[in-house]
Enzyme design. Structure first.
Site, short mmCIF file in Angstrom:
data_model
loop_
_atom_site.label_atom_id
_atom_site.label_comp_id
_atom_site.label_asym_id
_atom_site.label_seq_id
_atom_site.Cartn_x
_atom_site.Cartn_y
_atom_site.Cartn_z
N GLU A 1 -1.98 6.12 -8.41
CA GLU A 1 -2.93 7.08 -7.81
C GLU A 1 -2.80 8.42 -8.51
O GLU A 1 -1.70 8.91 -8.77
CB GLU A 1 -2.67 7.25 -6.31
CG GLU A 1 -3.64 8.26 -5.67
CD GLU A 1 -3.66 8.26 -4.15
OE1 GLU A 1 -3.21 7.27 -3.53
OE2 GLU A 1 -4.11 9.26 -3.57
N ASN B 1 -10.13 0.43 0.57
CA ASN B 1 -9.10 0.29 1.60
C ASN B 1 -9.63 0.60 2.99
O ASN B 1 -10.33 1.61 3.17
CB ASN B 1 -7.95 1.26 1.32
CG ASN B 1 -7.14 0.86 0.12
OD1 ASN B 1 -7.56 0.02 -0.67
ND2 ASN B 1 -5.97 1.46 -0.02
N ASP C 1 0.85 -1.19 0.00
CA ASP C 1 0.00 0.00 0.00
C ASP C 1 0.90 1.25 0.00
O ASP C 1 1.84 1.34 0.79
CB ASP C 1 -0.86 -0.05 1.28
CG ASP C 1 -1.99 0.96 1.28
OD1 ASP C 1 -2.46 1.35 0.19
OD2 ASP C 1 -2.42 1.35 2.39
N ALA D 1 -11.49 4.95 3.29
CA ALA D 1 -12.91 4.62 3.22
C ALA D 1 -13.47 4.03 4.52
O ALA D 1 -14.59 3.54 4.55
CB ALA D 1 -13.15 3.66 2.06
N SER D 2 -12.71 4.08 5.60
CA SER D 2 -13.21 3.50 6.86
C SER D 2 -14.54 4.13 7.27
O SER D 2 -14.79 5.31 7.01
CB SER D 2 -12.19 3.70 7.99
OG SER D 2 -11.29 2.60 8.06
N HIS E 1 -9.53 4.94 -1.43
CA HIS E 1 -8.74 4.98 -0.19
C HIS E 1 -9.52 5.78 0.85
O HIS E 1 -10.45 6.49 0.53
CB HIS E 1 -7.40 5.66 -0.45
CG HIS E 1 -6.40 4.79 -1.15
ND1 HIS E 1 -5.21 4.42 -0.58
CD2 HIS E 1 -6.43 4.20 -2.36
CE1 HIS E 1 -4.54 3.65 -1.42
NE2 HIS E 1 -5.25 3.50 -2.52
N GLY F 1 -7.56 8.28 7.81
CA GLY F 1 -7.67 8.54 9.25
C GLY F 1 -9.12 8.55 9.72
O GLY F 1 -10.04 8.28 8.95
#
Ligand code: 13P
Length: 308
Positions: free
Chosen positions: A133, A252, A81, A211-212, A209, A180
Site C-alpha cells: 500500500e 475490500n 489484510d 469501499a463499502s 480499500h 468504516g
C-alpha cells in the site's frame, strides 16, 4: 479451490472486472462469502485482519478457512489484510494463507519500500502473492486511526517506482475512500483522474480499500431497530462501477458485512423473542451477509477497460 491473489487478479485484468475481498472472522461470515460467490460462479477473496486473527486464532481460523477455500467450487484466495510486520506475514505463510498484504503505508517511503520488499522476498519464496500500500486512506484500520484531513492520496509516479522497487503483485491506492461507515460528510467522491493515471502507470492490479457502500436501506433499518448509527455514508454503487472501469481489480468490504450481520441479529431477536438457539440467530445473519456479498459481486462485474 485455493489460489493466489496474483492468479485471481490476472483473470480480473483480462476481463475488466474487480474481485471482491470480504473480511471474515468466523464460520458464518466465511460461509456467507463462499456461498454468495458460488451462486454467482465468481472468484472471491476471504480476507482476515490481524484483529480478526487475534479474535479467532491464527491456527484455528487458518485450518477452517483454508479447508473451506480448498473445497469451494470457485477460485478463492485466502488473504491477510493489513499485515503490519514480516512476523505477521510469516505466520500467514505458516498457517496456509495464499496471499498477504504488507501495509507500510504509514511509514516514510523508504521504510515502506524496505519492509514491503522483505515481505515480498519471504512470501514469493513459497509462491504466495503480496499486496502493498502506498498513500494513506482515512478511517480506522485495525487499531490505527488516520484522520480525514491527514489522508495522503497516492502519487502515480511514486506508485510506479514503489512497485518496481518492491516487486509487489498488487497495490492498494488512496484515491478518496476511507475505512468504516462514515466515509463522507458531503457528496461522496473519488479522485477518478488520479485513478486513471495510476492505472496507466502502475504495472500491477490496483486495490481499493474502504469501499463499502453502507446501503441506505440497511442504515434505515438499523435506526428503526434502535441502533445508534449517526449519519454514515459509503461509496455509492455507481462510483464503485466507475472505479472498476478505471482499473480497480480488487475491492475490500468489511463494514457492509458487519452492518448486515448486526441488523439481521437485531431483527431476528425482535421478531423471535422466544428463540435462543444460536444457530437460528446466526443463520439469519448469514443469510443477510450472503445478500450483501452477492450484491457487491454484481456491482464489481464488468468494466470496460481491459488490462494489457
Ligand atoms: P470498509 O470499512 O469500507 O468496508 O473497508 C474495509 C477494508 O478496506 C478492509 O481492508
Amino acid at each position: 479451490m485455493l489460489v493466489t491473489l496474483r492468479e485471481l487478479l490476472a483473470d480480473a485484468g483480462r476481463h475488466g472486472y474487480a474481485v471482491g475481498a470480504f473480511n471474515v472472522y468466523n464460520l458464518e461470515s466465511a460461509q456467507a462469502v463462499l456461498r454468495a460467490a458460488e451462486t454467482l460462479d465468481a472468484p472471491v477473496i476471504l480476507a482476515t485482519s490481524e484483529k480478526a486473527l487475534r479474535y479467532g486464532g491464527w491456527r484455528e481460523l487458518g485450518v477452517l478457512l483454508r479447508t473451506m477455500a480448498r473445497e469451494a467450487r470457485v477460485p478463492v484466495a485466502l488473504h491477510l489484510d493489513h499485515g503490519s510486520s514480516v512476523e505477521s506475514v510469516l505466520l500467514a505463510l505458516r498457517y496456509g494463507w495464499s496471499s498477504v498484504m504488507l501495509d507500510g503505508s504509514h511509514l516514510p517511503y523508504e521504510e515502506n519500500v524496505a519492509l514491503t520488499r522483505e515481505a515480498v522476498r519471504v512470501a514469493h519464496a513459497v509462491g504466495v502473492s503480496v499486496e502493498g500500500e502506498l498513500g494513506e486512506i482515512a478511517g480506522i484500520e485495525d487499531d490505527r486511526a488516520v484522520e480525514e484531513g491527514r489522508a495522503r492520496l497516492t502519487d502515480p509516479e511514486q506508485a510506479r517506482k514503489f512497485v518496481k522497487e518492491t516487486g509487489v503483485d498488487a497495490l492498494a491506492v488512496a484515491v478518496g475512500t476511507s475505512h468504516g461507515a462514515y466515509k463522507y460528510h458531503g457528496t461522496p467522491r473519488l479522485d477518478l483522474e488520479r485513478l486513471s493515471a495510476l492505472h496507466a502507470r502502475v504495472p500491477v492490479p490496483l486495490v481499493l480499500h474502504g469501499a463499502s457502500g453502507v446501503p441506505a436501506h440497511l442504515v434505515e433499518e438499523a435506526r428503526a431497530l434502535g441502533m445508534e448509527i449517526g449519519d454514515p455514508q459509503g461509496v455509492p454503487d455507481d462510483l464503485l462501477r466507475e472505479a472498476v472501469q478505471r482499473g480497480i481489480r480488487k475491492v475490500n468490504t468489511d463494514t457492509d458485512l458487519r452492518l448486515a450481520f448486526t441488523v439481521a441479529v437485531r431483527r431476528f431477536l425482535r421478531d423471535h423473542p422466544g428463540v435462543f438457539d444460536p444457530r437460528k440467530i446466526l443463520e439469519a445473519a448469514r443469510n443477510a451477509m450472503i445478500k450483501v456479498v452477492q450484491h457487491r459481486i454484481e456491482v464489481l462485474r464488468g468494466g470496460t477497460i481491459h488490462d494489457g
